[in-house]
Design a protein around this motif. Structure first.
Motif, short mmCIF file in Angstrom:
data_model
loop_
_atom_site.label_atom_id
_atom_site.label_comp_id
_atom_site.label_asym_id
_atom_site.label_seq_id
_atom_site.Cartn_x
_atom_site.Cartn_y
_atom_site.Cartn_z
N UNK A 217 -28.39 26.73 -59.61
CA UNK A 217 -29.59 27.53 -59.45
C UNK A 217 -29.80 27.71 -57.95
N UNK A 218 -30.99 28.10 -57.56
CA UNK A 218 -31.25 28.35 -56.15
C UNK A 218 -31.13 27.10 -55.30
N UNK A 219 -31.39 25.92 -55.89
CA UNK A 219 -31.44 24.68 -55.12
C UNK A 219 -30.16 23.84 -55.20
N UNK A 220 -29.46 23.88 -56.32
CA UNK A 220 -28.35 22.95 -56.52
C UNK A 220 -27.00 23.68 -56.62
N UNK A 221 -25.97 22.99 -56.15
CA UNK A 221 -24.61 23.51 -56.20
C UNK A 221 -23.69 22.47 -56.84
N UNK A 222 -22.51 22.90 -57.22
CA UNK A 222 -21.53 21.97 -57.77
C UNK A 222 -20.13 22.45 -57.36
N UNK A 223 -19.17 21.53 -57.24
CA UNK A 223 -17.79 21.90 -56.87
C UNK A 223 -17.04 22.45 -58.07
N UNK A 224 -16.86 23.75 -58.10
CA UNK A 224 -16.22 24.38 -59.25
C UNK A 224 -14.70 24.18 -59.24
N UNK A 225 -14.11 24.23 -58.05
CA UNK A 225 -12.67 24.00 -57.89
C UNK A 225 -12.48 23.09 -56.68
N UNK A 226 -11.49 22.22 -56.75
CA UNK A 226 -11.15 21.41 -55.58
C UNK A 226 -9.63 21.30 -55.46
N UNK A 227 -9.17 21.14 -54.24
CA UNK A 227 -7.78 20.85 -53.95
C UNK A 227 -7.76 19.75 -52.90
N UNK A 228 -6.92 18.75 -53.10
CA UNK A 228 -6.83 17.64 -52.17
C UNK A 228 -5.49 17.69 -51.46
N UNK A 229 -5.54 17.64 -50.11
CA UNK A 229 -4.31 17.65 -49.32
C UNK A 229 -4.49 16.69 -48.15
N UNK A 230 -3.39 16.42 -47.46
CA UNK A 230 -3.53 15.74 -46.17
C UNK A 230 -4.17 16.72 -45.20
#
Length: 374
Positions: free
Chosen positions: A159-172
């Motif tokens: 919503x206007x106040x909250x976010x969430x990580x929809x995609x992530x990638x982990x690298x060095x």
């Protein structure tokens, strides 16, 4: 696992409840992850480490000491565990299992988060670097004297106040941010917002062909040709023009839009986009939403344990990052379920306070109409 009913009805039990709806145990069994487990199962490991991240435990010995709590013993059906057993499990659990858990929770958030009709969702792309000690994390070296990892994130709005990580990638930390663009930007129904570190003219042409909207900041030394200028009256935007980016030898195939505005500090910024159906003010406002990802990274580093790690191996580090992201997603899901006006930090603090209390009491406290100050 056969757990005590009162413990399952605790705030902690309610908080982790979505984990039991993600077919996680089925994945564990398919991978034979617990084939040789004599005491600590993968599910118990996940629950114990989520509790450790929630409480910001400083070491594996401190995590092992949490088993001394009678409530935790009932919940996990364990009466003791050694830190060496925790260390072994932490570096042996398949990271793909935790990734499955994370993306299952993301799917639940997406189902509950309704996007306003007629408006494309905004997704913010960026990465954060976590520095590591080179002598302990040789596998993560990226300079002669430094080691580190990067968490690449596509952030969406609940919503206007909250976010969430929809995609992530982990690298060095060594790979450039641009190397992760293709895996993070793939939704033609969204508008992606990112900073100058992701400027790539070939990819911009590709996004235009695929109908993927983007809003980003133009580099100071960028070459472009002015094609058309729009007169603006009584607008906070300084300029709204159509341009062709690139050198005379290698120009882009598609015309883009250049919006000149001021940032929150009053500095002039040049925003480039392929969104022609929005006003210049809307484009400027969309770019300002990029600040949300800076706040997200700051929140994660301050309130969850992702700056220091319980293990030295690559698997142990990636597992802890995923567990921290799972912790965050569980907080978002619980806030959506409770429908509270309290901030995520207030919800986190109250969870710690009501951890083994009846979850109804925790719900009642957070449904209070009067918003408490931080």
């Amino acid at each position: 696992m056969d757990k005590d009913k009162d413990t399952l009805l605790s705030a902690f039990g309610k908080w982790v409840e979505p984990l039991f709806q993600c077919n996680f145990q089925e994945k564990v069994d398919q991978n034979q992850q617990d084939k040789y487990a004599k005491k600590l199962t993968t599910k118990s490991y996940v629950l114990l480490f989520l509790h450790a991240i929630l409480q910001k435990r400083e070491s594996l010995r401190a995590v092992a000491a949490d088993i001394l709590n009678p409530h935790m013993q009932e919940f996990l059906q364990l009466d003791s565990i050694s830190y060496s057993q925790l260390s072994r499990k932490h570096r042996q659990v398949d990271t793909d299992l935790l990734a499955h858990l994370f993306f299952s929770l993301v799917g639940k958030i997406q189902c509950m988060a309704a996007n306003p009709a007629g408006r494309k969702p905004y997704k913010i792309i960026d990465s954060t670097t976590i520095s590591l000690c080179l002598s302990k994390y040789r596998w993560a070296s990226f300079r002669k004297t430094k080691a580190g990892i990067k968490i690449h994130v596509s952030l969406a709005f609940v919503d206007h106040d909250e976010v969430y990580p929809e995609q992530i990638r982990l690298t060095t930390a060594k790979p450039n941010d641009i190397t992760q663009m293709d895996s993070l930007i793939d939704d033609s129904e969204a508008i992606y917002v990112f900073d100058r570190g992701y400027v790539d003219y070939k990819k911009f042409d590709d996004y235009c062909r695929r109908g993927i909207g983007f809003v980003t900041r133009l580099k100071d030394n960028a070459t472009f040709y002015l094609l058309e200028s729009q007169v603006l009256h009584e607008s906070p935007v300084l300029a709204d023009t159509k341009v062709l980016l690139g050198s005379p030898q290698k120009p882009m195939d598609h015309v883009l839009r250049l919006v000149e505005a001021k940032d929150s500090q009053g500095n002039d910024i040049r925003i480039i986009t392929n969104c022609f159906d929005l006003s210049a003010e809307e484009i400027s406002d969309i770019y300002r939403t990029r600040w949300a990802i800076e706040l997200f990274f700051k929140w994660m580093k301050q309130h969850l344990r992702i700056k220091t790690f319980y293990g030295l191996s690559e698997t142990a580090v990636w597992n802890q990052v995923y567990l921290a992201l799972i912790t965050y997603c569980l907080m978002i899901l619980m806030k959506m379920q409770i429908q509270t006006t309290k901030s995520l930090l207030e919800l986190l603090r109250s969870l710690k306070a009501f951890l083994w209390c009846d979850y109804i009491e925790w719900f009642k406290y957070n449904r209070s109409s009067k918003k408490r100050r931080r």
